[in-house]
Design a protein around this motif. Structure first.
Motif, short mmCIF file in Angstrom:
data_model
loop_
_atom_site.label_atom_id
_atom_site.label_comp_id
_atom_site.label_asym_id
_atom_site.label_seq_id
_atom_site.Cartn_x
_atom_site.Cartn_y
_atom_site.Cartn_z
N ALA A 293 5.76 9.65 3.79
CA ALA A 293 5.52 8.99 2.50
C ALA A 293 5.01 7.57 2.73
O ALA A 293 4.10 7.11 2.03
CB ALA A 293 6.81 8.98 1.68
N LEU A 296 1.45 7.68 3.79
CA LEU A 296 0.54 7.96 2.68
C LEU A 296 0.34 6.73 1.79
O LEU A 296 -0.74 6.53 1.25
CB LEU A 296 1.06 9.14 1.85
CG LEU A 296 1.13 10.47 2.61
CD1 LEU A 296 1.61 11.59 1.70
CD2 LEU A 296 -0.22 10.82 3.21
N ARG A 297 1.38 5.92 1.68
CA ARG A 297 1.20 4.67 0.93
C ARG A 297 0.19 3.78 1.65
O ARG A 297 -0.69 3.18 1.02
CB ARG A 297 2.52 3.92 0.79
CG ARG A 297 3.43 4.48 -0.29
CD ARG A 297 4.79 3.80 -0.27
NE ARG A 297 4.73 2.39 -0.63
CZ ARG A 297 5.66 1.49 -0.28
NH1 ARG A 297 6.69 1.86 0.45
NH2 ARG A 297 5.54 0.24 -0.65
N ALA A 300 -3.27 5.23 1.16
CA ALA A 300 -3.81 4.93 -0.16
C ALA A 300 -4.30 3.49 -0.22
O ALA A 300 -5.35 3.19 -0.79
CB ALA A 300 -2.75 5.17 -1.22
N GLU A 306 -7.75 -2.04 1.18
CA GLU A 306 -6.85 -3.08 1.70
C GLU A 306 -6.84 -3.04 3.22
O GLU A 306 -6.99 -1.99 3.83
CB GLU A 306 -5.43 -2.81 1.19
CG GLU A 306 -5.31 -2.87 -0.30
CD GLU A 306 -4.27 -3.87 -0.75
OE1 GLU A 306 -4.09 -4.89 -0.06
OE2 GLU A 306 -3.64 -3.61 -1.79
N SER B 4 0.47 -3.09 -4.16
CA SER B 4 0.69 -3.49 -5.54
C SER B 4 2.08 -3.00 -5.90
O SER B 4 2.57 -2.00 -5.38
CB SER B 4 -0.36 -2.88 -6.45
OG SER B 4 -0.54 -1.53 -6.12
N PHE B 7 3.46 0.63 -6.75
CA PHE B 7 2.30 1.28 -6.20
C PHE B 7 2.50 2.78 -6.12
O PHE B 7 3.57 3.26 -5.81
CB PHE B 7 2.09 0.72 -4.79
CG PHE B 7 0.87 1.23 -4.16
CD1 PHE B 7 -0.33 0.67 -4.48
CD2 PHE B 7 0.93 2.30 -3.30
CE1 PHE B 7 -1.47 1.16 -3.92
CE2 PHE B 7 -0.20 2.79 -2.73
CZ PHE B 7 -1.41 2.22 -3.04
N SER B 8 1.48 3.51 -6.40
CA SER B 8 1.65 4.95 -6.45
C SER B 8 1.22 5.62 -5.17
O SER B 8 0.20 5.30 -4.58
CB SER B 8 0.87 5.51 -7.61
OG SER B 8 0.95 6.90 -7.56
N LEU B 9 2.01 6.57 -4.79
CA LEU B 9 1.83 7.22 -3.50
C LEU B 9 0.58 8.06 -3.42
O LEU B 9 -0.09 8.11 -2.41
CB LEU B 9 3.04 8.12 -3.25
CG LEU B 9 3.04 8.94 -2.00
CD1 LEU B 9 2.95 8.05 -0.80
CD2 LEU B 9 4.29 9.76 -1.96
N ARG B 11 -2.41 8.58 -5.33
CA ARG B 11 -3.57 8.42 -6.20
C ARG B 11 -4.69 9.37 -5.85
O ARG B 11 -5.33 9.96 -6.70
CB ARG B 11 -4.09 6.98 -6.13
CG ARG B 11 -5.32 6.74 -6.98
CD ARG B 11 -5.73 5.28 -6.90
NE ARG B 11 -5.78 4.81 -5.52
CZ ARG B 11 -6.78 5.05 -4.69
NH1 ARG B 11 -7.80 5.78 -5.05
NH2 ARG B 11 -6.74 4.57 -3.46
N PHE B 24 -1.63 10.91 -7.42
CA PHE B 24 -1.77 9.49 -7.18
C PHE B 24 -2.17 8.79 -8.46
O PHE B 24 -3.18 9.10 -9.02
CB PHE B 24 -2.89 9.25 -6.17
CG PHE B 24 -2.43 8.57 -4.95
CD1 PHE B 24 -1.80 7.36 -5.04
CD2 PHE B 24 -2.62 9.14 -3.71
CE1 PHE B 24 -1.37 6.71 -3.90
CE2 PHE B 24 -2.20 8.50 -2.58
CZ PHE B 24 -1.58 7.29 -2.66
#
Lengths: 385, 379
Positions: A293, A296-297, A300, A306, B4, B7-9, B11, B24
């Motif tokens: 998890a 995956l953050r 993203a 970023e 952020s 923040f959403s995992l 997207r 997401f």
């Protein structure tokens, strides 16, 4: 275990990889990887040839240099599938280390000469960073480089050099200026292992393998065109490695592979319903989920443009803790069945390699910046301490 | 790199409703606004001294309720057709994290869970009428269930149901107008609205000071026409919604403990320098950071999974998150107190209060052991 990356495109991509691996992976290699047995040069070389012919050998390389043009997401999926299917993880010294360094800092001539041969496997690289007196404090390295006509003369020793016995090239960090601050007098040089003055002593590990070596350089000549980038900028280039392809460092694919092996062992030991083992396995499975998890953050965030920095140190720490924890769980599951020496008549699968892997994988939290160094990086760069 | 907030995992992970898939969503403007508003609210009204005053006089906390409703917090997760804001679970975790970090005393999560359950259990017209006053803050309704293994039972008796049993811990039970009692009748669950005036409400406080109630329903009668049957799916959904809310609050407290401790080790000096300069302390702080990030990551997974129609998938991810967040809460509790030294065991800093709140949160909606079992059962 659930895969978290599984949109329709993801599933199709997974299928493509599974299909390829099923057709090309040598059964003997698959068997070894599945059992955690030691791999020979040929296991790696054979698999590298297959990947090379398919164009998949360097997932993170840009297409212009021969990469498959995969996104970060596709690389994570490929990594996971490859582990699931018991392919041997290719040593990264050429593909993940010196290759990307040359792309970024090397000369055109170096790129033209070396990159294609890294992809094809014609060249096998090893890494000359650590020295007997310079481990975590890498910048205190002492291998001496003295200016001479047309190049440099190198003297000193390197250690923990993985697979140097297979390598024909070594990239070294050397001290070109002993008078300045220690990080500022280091250069990176490419050394032909066949040069006069290079010798090697294998280091036998507790698990009985000889995968690492000590390398001695005695007045070895390195021509100027084998210096990477600028003289005395080697430390910068080495640090840049930390920014390359670190999303996979949590080893989610490898951990899922290990979870699978523990389950197989628990079945074989008749302990699949043992509440202690069931609880421990679930705990590790959840640990892996958390690493995935977090990966995956980061993925993203990377896809949103970023810059990923020291946060990946979290992945290194937790990933290696979980992988080592799983090798410890294997010891508990196997019990006395892991005691016979490897290849002794009484050794039995799937327990034969358990203790050896426990021994061998202690290295995970030591190499690539020990977990203490990683925590220091987090504290300094992320927490501002 | 900065995440952020909220923040959403997933997207870019693709999503099809009901599928085993993680979606997401970048936090919408509404979600960001909710979180920021909650952070300001907490900063303005939940200082340590203000909170102590509220604890001393529990009616003070109730004054916030109308404002909380006014801000749309209670309506946030409900569909727009029922007067809600229609936000996805992952869009309201930021709000709940902020309320968790602020150690608020109002039963926001409990009322959200009740409203979400009613929205699914009641026929649409009735749902609208029932939910309106709840969402506007005019009245407080909460769920009431028996203890594990000791369900509240209902016996039919000439057009009425006679209840028997006790809810040992009802969050918000101290100020609820109506208890929506989950009772067992002939092996099936039935939802029975019981006005607080009809039940025996014993108010008490939890170890962190939160006012709650034990509610005894022995002998309470409910008109059969007022009860709702066939509520299994709504209850499961509501329970998981409540669990994710608890996890969000927990992640918020974990974050607050981490931040408070980081500030402290930068300020506190010993041996002539801030203790955060010592490696032993730095590594412990790095581990707290790791624990916080893992908790946030698992919260996000759980929130993403909350609306999946695949029961096993949803159960598995939410329970996994409960286990991991419990483990990491424990680590952060330990480390935060240790690094605060003697001050960490006093009542004078927020640390002690946060530690107590985590002890409470870890027991709500099923504890670690129960969720480890549920995780395995859903494999």
């Amino acid at each position: 275990m659930s895969d978290l990356l599984n949109s329709a495109e993801d599933a199709a991509f997974r299928a493509e990889i599974r299909d390829f691996v099923a057709k090309t992976l040598h059964p003997e290699t698959r068997e070894k990887v599945a059992l955690g047995a030691p791999l020979a040069r040929e296991d790696f070389a054979r698999w590298q040839r297959s990947l090379y012919e398919k164009g998949w050998v360097a997932p993170a390389w840009p297409a212009e240099h021969g990469g498959p043009g995969w996104s970060a997401r596709e690389r994570l999926i490929a990594d996971e599938e490859m582990f699931r299917l018991h392919t041997p993880p290719l040593p990264g010294f050429g593909l993940k280390m010196i290759g990307p360094i040359l792309m970024r800092f090397g000369s055109e001539a170096q790129r033209t000469r070396f990159l294609p041969r890294i992809l094809s496997g014609e060249d096998w690289w090893c890494q000359g960073f650590s020295e007997p007196g310079a481990g975590s404090d890498l910048a205190s390295l002492r291998m001496r480089a003295v200016r001479c006509e047309g190049g440099w003369k190198l003297s000193g020793s390197k250690t923990w050099t993985t697979y140097a016995q297979y390598a024909n090239w070594i990239f070294c960090l050397v001290r070109t200026d002993p008078e300045v601050k220690k990080q500022e007098g280091i250069s990176m040089m490419l050394v032909d292992m066949a040069s006069p003055g290079v010798s090697r002593r294998p280091i036998r590990l507790a698990d009985g393998t000889e995968e690492v070596n000590e390398i001695f350089l005695d007045d070895v000549f390195v021509p100027d065109d084998m210096v990477v980038g600028e003289v005395n900028k080697g430390w910068t280039y080495a640090k840049a490695l930390l920014e390359h392809e670190r999303l996979g460092i949590g080893g989610v694919g490898r951990s899922k592979h290990l979870l699978q092996r523990v389950r197989i062992m628990a079945e074989a030991a008749g302990r699949a319903d043992d509440p202690a083992i069931v609880a421990a396995l679930a705990g590790f499975e959840i640990d892996v989920m958390a690493i995935e998890a977090f990966t995956l953050r980061l993925l993203a965030a990377a896809e949103a443009g970023e810059r990923i920095g020291a946060e990946t140190s979290l992945l290194k720490v937790r990933g290696t803790e979980v992988q080592q924890g799983l090798t410890e769980l294997m010891l508990d599951v196997a019990g006395p069945a892991m005691l016979p020496e490897r290849e002794s008549p009484c050794a039995e699968e799937p327990f034969e390699n358990v203790a050896y892997q426990f021994l061998n994988w202690r290295k995970l939290s030591i190499y690539g910046g020990s977990n203490e160094i990683q925590r220091g990086i987090l504290a300094g760069q992320v927490l501002g301490l | 790199m900065k995440f952020s907030e909220g923040f959403s995992l997933a997207r870019c992970l693709g999503f099809e409703e009901g599928n085993k898939m993680i979606r997401f969503d970048i936090p919408s403007e509404e979600a960001t606004l909710l979180r920021e508003t909650a952070e300001r609210f907490v900063a303005d009204r939940y200082g340590l001294a203000q909170r102590a005053a509220m604890l001393a006089d529990e009616t003070l906390a109730q004054k916030n309720w109308a404002d909380m409703a006014e801000l749309g917090w209670l309506a946030a997760p409900l569909p727009e057709a029922l007067g809600g804001l229609g936000l996805q679970p992952v869009q309201i975790t930021g709000l709940l994290e902020a309320l968790g970090a602020g150690l608020v005393l109002e039963p926001v999560s409990a009322v959200m869970q009740c409203a979400a359950t009613l929205a699914r259990a009641l026929p649409e017209a009735q749902a609208q009428d029932t939910l309106d006053p709840i969402l506007s803050g005019a009245r407080i309704d909460v769920m009431a269930e028996g203890a594990r293994g000791k369900p509240i039972t209902a016996r039919s008796d000439d057009g009425t149901l006679k209840l028997s049993g006790t809810s040992p811990l009802v969050m918000g039970g101290n100020i609820a107008a109506t208890f929506w009692v989950v009772a067992e009748r002939d092996g099936a669950e039935v939802l029975c609205p019981v006005p607080a005036t009809a039940a025996q409400v014993e108010r008490y406080r939890l170890l962190d000071g939160q006012p709650v109630a034990r509610v005894v329903f022995d002998g309470v009668t409910v008109r059969e026409a007022d009860t709702i049957a066939d509520i299994g799916a709504a209850l499961r959904f509501g329970a998981d919604m409540g669990r994710v809310a608890i996890l969000a609050e927990s992640a918020g407290v974990i974050d607050a403990l981490y931040r408070a401790t980081l500030d402290y080790v930068k300020l506190r000096e010993q041996f002539g320098r801030p203790i955060g300069r010592f490696q032993a302390v730095q590594h412990r702080m790095a581990d707290m950071f790791i624990a916080r990030e893992e908790a946030r990551s698992m919260l996000q997974l759980a929130a993403e999974a909350q609306e999946s129609k695949d029961d096993a998938f949803r159960a598995r991810l939410i329970s996994a998150a409960r286990v991991k967040i419990s483990d990491n809460a424990r680590k952060v509790q330990r480390d935060a107190v240790q690094l605060h030294g003697g001050m960490g065991v006093t009542d004078e800093l927020p640390v002690g209060h946060m530690v107590k709140r985590l002890l409470v949160l870890a027991q709500l909606g099923g504890n670690r052991q129960q969720h480890l079992e549920r995780f395995n059962a859903a494999a």
